[in-house]
Write an enzyme that holds these catalytic residues in place. Structure first.
Site, mmCIF file in Angstrom:
data_model
loop_
_atom_site.group_PDB
_atom_site.id
_atom_site.type_symbol
_atom_site.label_atom_id
_atom_site.label_comp_id
_atom_site.label_asym_id
_atom_site.label_seq_id
_atom_site.Cartn_x
_atom_site.Cartn_y
_atom_site.Cartn_z
ATOM 1 N N GLN A 46 51.802 21.966 106.360
ATOM 2 C CA GLN A 46 51.463 20.556 106.537
ATOM 3 C C GLN A 46 52.637 19.767 107.107
ATOM 4 O OE1 GLN A 46 50.234 19.308 102.626
ATOM 5 N NE2 GLN A 46 48.405 20.603 102.633
ATOM 6 N N SER A 90 41.240 18.246 106.888
ATOM 7 C CA SER A 90 41.250 16.782 106.933
ATOM 8 C C SER A 90 41.662 16.273 108.307
ATOM 9 C CB SER A 90 42.198 16.228 105.866
ATOM 10 O OG SER A 90 41.728 16.510 104.571
ATOM 11 N N GLN A 144 33.997 13.531 102.338
ATOM 12 C CA GLN A 144 35.028 13.091 103.285
ATOM 13 C C GLN A 144 34.546 12.981 104.731
ATOM 14 O OE1 GLN A 144 39.295 13.919 102.724
ATOM 15 N NE2 GLN A 144 39.097 15.216 104.536
ATOM 16 N N ASP A 185 40.694 35.792 104.957
ATOM 17 C CA ASP A 185 41.661 34.703 105.009
ATOM 18 C C ASP A 185 43.054 35.314 105.126
ATOM 19 O OD1 ASP A 185 43.608 32.709 103.834
ATOM 20 O OD2 ASP A 185 41.781 31.520 103.649
ATOM 21 N N GLU A 223 38.838 16.725 110.760
ATOM 22 C CA GLU A 223 37.778 15.756 110.478
ATOM 23 C C GLU A 223 38.194 14.359 110.930
ATOM 24 O OE1 GLU A 223 36.288 18.336 106.595
ATOM 25 O OE2 GLU A 223 37.191 16.353 106.305
ATOM 26 N N HIS A 231 40.237 26.440 101.825
ATOM 27 C CA HIS A 231 40.022 27.721 102.488
ATOM 28 C C HIS A 231 38.540 28.083 102.519
ATOM 29 C CE1 HIS A 231 44.354 29.077 102.476
ATOM 30 N NE2 HIS A 231 44.388 28.026 101.670
#
Length: 481
Positions: free
Chosen positions: A403, A383, A363, A131, A386, A22
């Site tokens: 997810q 992720s 990453q 958030d 990216e 976050h």
């Protein structure tokens, strides 16, 4: 690139949920606002504030970016890396919320303080961007009289599925009354005939009285009180879903991939400033020694825990597949294990020939490396973005919340990877890695798809692109406050 200047006195408070996934996109967003000359107060918990060691470098680069912190209320010995969400949210609401109100009152007043060697003064607070999980702060913003926006760090498809869960509960489809996890769910607009029960957010498997279910229901209800939603995705990837989300808010700003928008508008930025963990850069030299597309990168993010048995199943699968692999195994990743026992000796020996294990990796750089030909991921949205940006095919093993929805989209809609949810058995891990990494029609199709979306992402964040323009509109709207 020099910071853009503005006559505006806009001042925005950013409040991320205190977890790595976050904080990272929210801090990228802070750089974008700071680059535009908007005053930004970035509010962390005291624990995470101490861990973000490069925040002063960011403040030097962006004079209008300031950092504040408040206690999270958790005991000193509570593991902040993977706290139970119930404990974290409860503590934030009971301890942090009253202190947040005091801070907002202070920030709405004229600030006469100078910062460092600059004479930068923060004008009175004009907007509060939180958030989505921190939606309890909307109450505070409303009482203080500060306009509130929401910032979501999950996929559009994941967010829309969240929004539809109350209707599924009302219709009796959630929670599930039997064990048929492959039964179709056809009552989410825009997702008809696509989702199975196993693809719905994880808390749909709990009772409606479960504390986690209650937390998410409160978030879903409260967040629509925000005057706008800022979402880390882009039109070329999720246009149809964004049109559904737009029915929930007066304004929706899709500005993703945020990490790439920073590169486009600011330059390289300081993405590593958001890391709460020490990165092991040995892996970059290790990748340099490998052939193009020969390595599968494995990371389950910052929150996922594995049992010892699950660890061994993945280990056997990785070794048996015969591929080179780079594996991030955090010291706190194995349930009930501590210290040196986290990475078993057998695992170290088994990876000696073809693998490298690190505690944490840079990453973005890893995925951009020419040696990386696949990404085994838990489907955290940072992720995935990216991976799309780098054009890397993905093997999905989702574990938490939205997810599960995102992984279904990856395999069936975008076709940029393979969905392996609810499976953790060594022969299946081996089989799936081979499917993803070895030449053939399936890999070629996945590569074509991920390269196409990578190009669309690049178009979105360049001048004239959808995310670039949406950020401009957001910045102008913030100045108008």
């Amino acid at each position: 690139m020099e910071t853009e200047r503005s006559e505006s006195a806009a001042h925005v408070l950013l409040l991320p949920f205190p977890a790595q996934g976050h904080i990272t996109p929210m801090l990228s967003f802070a750089q974008l606002l700071g680059h535009a000359g908007i005053h930004v107060t970035f509010l962390n918990t005291e624990h995470n504030h101490r861990l973000l060691t490069q925040r002063h470098a960011l403040s030097a680069r962006f004079p209008t970016l300031h950092f504040e912190s408040l206690p999270d209320g958790l005991p000193p010995d509570c593991p902040r890396s993977i706290p139970p969400i119930i404990d974290m949210v409860s503590s934030l609401r009971s301890v942090t919320k009253p202190l947040l109100r005091d801070l907002l009152i202070t920030l709405t007043k004229k600030d006469e303080e100078s910062y460092g060697s600059t004479s930068t003064r923060r004008p009175p607070l004009s907007c509060f961007i939180m958030d989505e999980i921190m939606c309890f702060a909307i109450d505070v913003a409303e009482k203080v009289g500060v306009p509130a926006m929401a910032f979501t760090i999950i996929s559009g498809c994941g967010y829309w599925s969240y929004s539809c869960i109350p209707n599924l509960i009302q219709q009796g489809h959630v929670p599930f009354t039997d064990e048929d996890m492959d039964k179709q769910t056809s009552d989410i607009p825009g997702m008809e005939g696509l989702l199975r029960r196993r693809d719905l957010p994880g808390f749909c498997r709990f009772s409606i009285d479960h504390p986690v279910t209650k937390i998410f229901m409160e978030v879903i209800k409260a967040i629509t009180r925000a005057s706008a939603l800022i979402i880390n995705t882009f039109d070329g990837l999720e246009a149809s879903i964004l049109s559904h989300i737009a029915t929930l808010f007066p304004q929706v700003y899709a500005i993703g991939p945020v990490h790439a928008l920073v590169k486009s508008r600011v330059g390289d930025g300081l993405s590593s400033s958001a890391s709460l963990r020490q990165e092991d850069r040995r892996c970059m030299a290790w990748l340099d020694s490998k052939q193009v597309g020969s390595v599968i990168y494995v990371s389950f993010g910052s929150l996922v825990e594995l049992t010892h048995d699950q660890l061994f199943e993945f280990w056997h699968g990785l070794v048996s597949c015969g591929k080179q692999f780079l594996w991030v195994v955090r010291s706190d990743m194995i349930s009930g294990e501590q210290g040196e026992h986290v990475i078993p000796t057998e695992l170290k020996m088994g990876t000696k020939e073809r693998g490298l294990i690190v505690e944490w990796a840079p990453q973005e750089e890893v995925l951009a490396h020419k040696a990386v030909g696949g990404f085994l991921t838990q489907c955290g949205w940072n992720s995935i973005l990216e991976g799309i940006w780098a054009g890397v095919p993905m093997l999905c093993w989702p574990r938490l919340a939205e997810q599960l929805v995102t992984s279904r989209w990856i395999g069936e809609v975008w076709r940029i990877g393979i969905d392996m949810k609810d499976t953790c058995e060594r022969s299946m891990v081996e089989k799936m890695i081979r499917r993803l990494m070895e030449e053939g029609d399936e890999r070629e199709q996945i590569l074509r798809s991920v390269e196409r979306f990578s190009e669309l992402a690049r178009g979105a964040v360049t001048e004239g692109g959808s995310s670039y323009n949406n950020l401009d509109k957001l910045i102008q709207d913030l100045r108008n406050f």
